[in-house]
Design an enzyme around this catalytic site. Structure first.
Site, mmCIF file in Angstrom:
data_model
loop_
_atom_site.group_PDB
_atom_site.id
_atom_site.type_symbol
_atom_site.label_atom_id
_atom_site.label_comp_id
_atom_site.label_asym_id
_atom_site.label_seq_id
_atom_site.Cartn_x
_atom_site.Cartn_y
_atom_site.Cartn_z
ATOM 1 N N THR A 126 77.668 52.354 24.462
ATOM 2 C CA THR A 126 78.122 50.978 24.296
ATOM 3 C C THR A 126 77.021 49.985 24.610
ATOM 4 O O THR A 126 76.132 50.275 25.435
ATOM 5 C CB THR A 126 79.311 50.716 25.243
ATOM 6 O OG1 THR A 126 79.573 49.299 25.284
ATOM 7 C CG2 THR A 126 79.025 51.153 26.669
ATOM 8 N N TYR A 150 82.544 50.150 33.580
ATOM 9 C CA TYR A 150 82.623 50.738 32.245
ATOM 10 C C TYR A 150 81.217 51.017 31.710
ATOM 11 O O TYR A 150 80.887 52.144 31.320
ATOM 12 C CB TYR A 150 83.391 49.801 31.296
ATOM 13 C CG TYR A 150 83.261 50.207 29.856
ATOM 14 C CD1 TYR A 150 83.833 51.386 29.392
ATOM 15 C CD2 TYR A 150 82.528 49.433 28.952
ATOM 16 C CE1 TYR A 150 83.687 51.782 28.072
ATOM 17 C CE2 TYR A 150 82.387 49.812 27.636
ATOM 18 C CZ TYR A 150 82.965 50.985 27.199
ATOM 19 O OH TYR A 150 82.807 51.380 25.894
HETATM 20 N N1 UFG Z 1 87.537 36.502 23.951
HETATM 21 C C1 UFG Z 1 88.264 35.328 23.999
HETATM 22 N N2 UFG Z 1 89.616 35.425 23.987
HETATM 23 C C2 UFG Z 1 90.276 36.599 23.933
HETATM 24 C C3 UFG Z 1 89.529 37.799 23.886
HETATM 25 C C4 UFG Z 1 88.151 37.709 23.896
HETATM 26 O O1 UFG Z 1 87.711 34.230 24.065
HETATM 27 O O2 UFG Z 1 91.521 36.619 23.948
HETATM 28 C C5 UFG Z 1 86.075 36.417 23.932
HETATM 29 C C6 UFG Z 1 85.429 37.161 25.082
HETATM 30 O O3 UFG Z 1 85.393 36.361 26.242
HETATM 31 C C7 UFG Z 1 84.066 37.464 24.495
HETATM 32 C C8 UFG Z 1 84.343 37.650 22.998
HETATM 33 O O4 UFG Z 1 85.601 37.032 22.774
HETATM 34 O O5 UFG Z 1 83.227 36.362 24.649
HETATM 35 C C9 UFG Z 1 84.451 39.108 22.588
HETATM 36 O O6 UFG Z 1 85.332 39.755 23.499
HETATM 37 P P1 UFG Z 1 85.968 41.176 23.221
HETATM 38 O O7 UFG Z 1 86.890 41.468 24.349
HETATM 39 O O8 UFG Z 1 86.483 41.240 21.833
HETATM 40 O O9 UFG Z 1 84.724 42.141 23.255
HETATM 41 P P2 UFG Z 1 83.583 42.329 24.374
HETATM 42 O O10 UFG Z 1 82.369 41.652 23.821
HETATM 43 O O11 UFG Z 1 84.012 41.956 25.719
HETATM 44 O O12 UFG Z 1 83.505 43.897 24.413
HETATM 45 C C10 UFG Z 1 82.649 44.605 23.628
HETATM 46 C C11 UFG Z 1 83.142 46.032 23.531
HETATM 47 C C12 UFG Z 1 83.051 46.698 24.848
HETATM 48 C C13 UFG Z 1 81.653 46.524 25.384
HETATM 49 C C14 UFG Z 1 81.280 45.066 25.458
HETATM 50 C C15 UFG Z 1 79.889 44.843 25.935
HETATM 51 O O13 UFG Z 1 84.468 46.073 23.065
HETATM 52 O O14 UFG Z 1 83.349 48.052 24.704
HETATM 53 O O15 UFG Z 1 81.378 44.522 24.189
HETATM 54 O O16 UFG Z 1 79.768 43.529 26.395
HETATM 55 F F1 UFG Z 1 81.598 47.021 26.621
#
Ligand code: UFG
Length: 336
Positions: A126, A150
């Site tokens: 990841t 994670y």
């Molecule tokens: N976000 C929102 N509202 C929501 C959900 C997400 O504003 O309801 C934002 C988050 O704060 C983030 C962006 O959208 O800025 C993307 O969030 P996600 O939860 O969709 O994905 P992440 O970037 O947190 O997660 C991904 C992968 C993980 C990995 C991570 C590394 O899904 O497995 O990137 O940072 F670990």
């Protein structure tokens, strides 16, 4: 042990977590390409219906006897390891759960792989292994400073793999570092179906569907053009293709390594919301909310290495397409 190929000349691939979201898309791609596949999954978050090819062996990675018998009997040329927990926020509150499943169970699996003399291993890693990278787009050589359990649990498994391959000429691996995986099978057979999904695109679509009153934007004061976080969204079928490329590469005696899987450019949270509104035709409400703990402002892959080394060419580098396939899938799920 060097196993002979299947009657059609194709390799046999043992897939842990093949009933999950990404694993099931890879099983689909393997099956369509003629590989013989066996999925090993405890169905804790995966689904039997998601396994479109090969057989499904229900078992836990913690159960070495079951794991070994499922693998020995299948005699695979390669193992692909997807089975893992994936929620960053949960990993912060329940770290041992993550180290147990994502690191200790991976060690278990590697011991069985060693005992059976299996040479090729492809690991779901990841972008979270990088933490808050200093340079964007982030290259594979960037230092690994995971900022949550994670990411740390995956980085440790990468280290196990590196050490094992260093010590053993007969073992080769590829770790694929996934960026933000989204979208679904364009034919609508499989897609994401977790309980309590937290990912942005899924939350946005469930809000459009009426499952949530509004979508929260976590943080609007980041140092980005519109103040919201930027991510590199990759369609799950392009990611699946990267696994097939990795498999061919390893079977062709390519040198094991780590590769970013992303498109190399990103979209902000606000841009994703606009696309989700356009695709769904629903002007769903959003609310600005405080930053979510552990979110790097920008996470975009330098994907040059996988493109150069394996000639991986993405086919679905189009956010609207990604969201549309996810939406078509989401609409097939019952409203909760
Ligand atoms: N976000 C929102 N509202 C929501 C959900 C997400 O504003 O309801 C934002 C988050 O704060 C983030 C962006 O959208 O800025 C993307 O969030 P996600 O939860 O969709 O994905 P992440 O970037 O947190 O997660 C991904 C992968 C993980 C990995 C991570 C590394 O899904 O497995 O990137 O940072 F670990």
């Amino acid at each position: 042990m060097i196993s002979s190929l299947s009657p059609n000349g194709k390799a046999r691939v043992f897939v842990t977590g093949g009933a999950g979201y990404i694993g099931s898309h890879v099983v689909k791609a393997l099956g369509e390409a003629g590989y013989e596949v066996r999925t090993y999954d405890n169905l804790s978050s995966g689904n039997r219906w998601a396994v479109l090819h090969g057989d499904l062996f229900t078992g836990d990675l913690g159960d070495r006897i079951s794991l070994k018998s499922a693998m020995e009997d299948f005699d695979p040329h390669a193992v692909m390891h997807f089975a893992a927990y994936i929620e960053v926020a949960e990993s912060v509150t329940r770290p041992l759960k993550y180290y147990r499943n994502n690191t200790v169970n991976a060690l278990n699996l590697l011991e069985v792989v060693q005992e059976l003399g299996i040479r090729n291993f492809i690991f779901s890693s990841t972008a979270a292994v990088y933490g808050m990278p200093e340079e964007i787009p982030v290259r594979e050589e960037a230092p690994l400073f995971p900022i949550n359990p994670y990411g740390a649990s995956k980085a440790m498994t990468e280290r196990l793999l590196a050490d094992l391959s260093e010590a053993n000429d007969d073992f080769n691996y590829i770790a694929l570092r996934y960026f933000n995986v989204a979208g679904a099978d364009p034919q609508g057979r499989i897609g994401q179906s977790y309980e309590n999904a937290t990912h942005l695109i899924t939350r946005a679509l469930k809000t459009a569907k009426g499952e949530f009153d509004l979508l929260q934007i976590f943080g609007t004061d980041y140092d980005t053009p519109d103040g919201t976080c930027i991510r590199d969204y990759i369609h799950v079928d392009d990611l699946a293709a990267a696994h097939l490329s990795s498999l061919n590469y390893l079977l062709g005696n390519g040198i094991g390594d780590r590769f970013n899987c992303g498109y190399g450019h990103g979209y902000s949270v606000r841009e994703v919301i606009e696309v989700a509104r356009k695709v769904t035709g629903v002007d769903f409400p959003v609310a600005e909310a405080p930053r979510r703990a552990g979110d790097p402002p920008i996470l975009v892959a330098d994907s040059g290495k996988i493109r150069r080394t394996m000639n991986w060419i993405p086919r679905f580098d189009d956010l609207e397409y990604i969201v549309r396939t996810a939406w078509e899938w989401e609409r097939t799920l019952p409203k909760k």
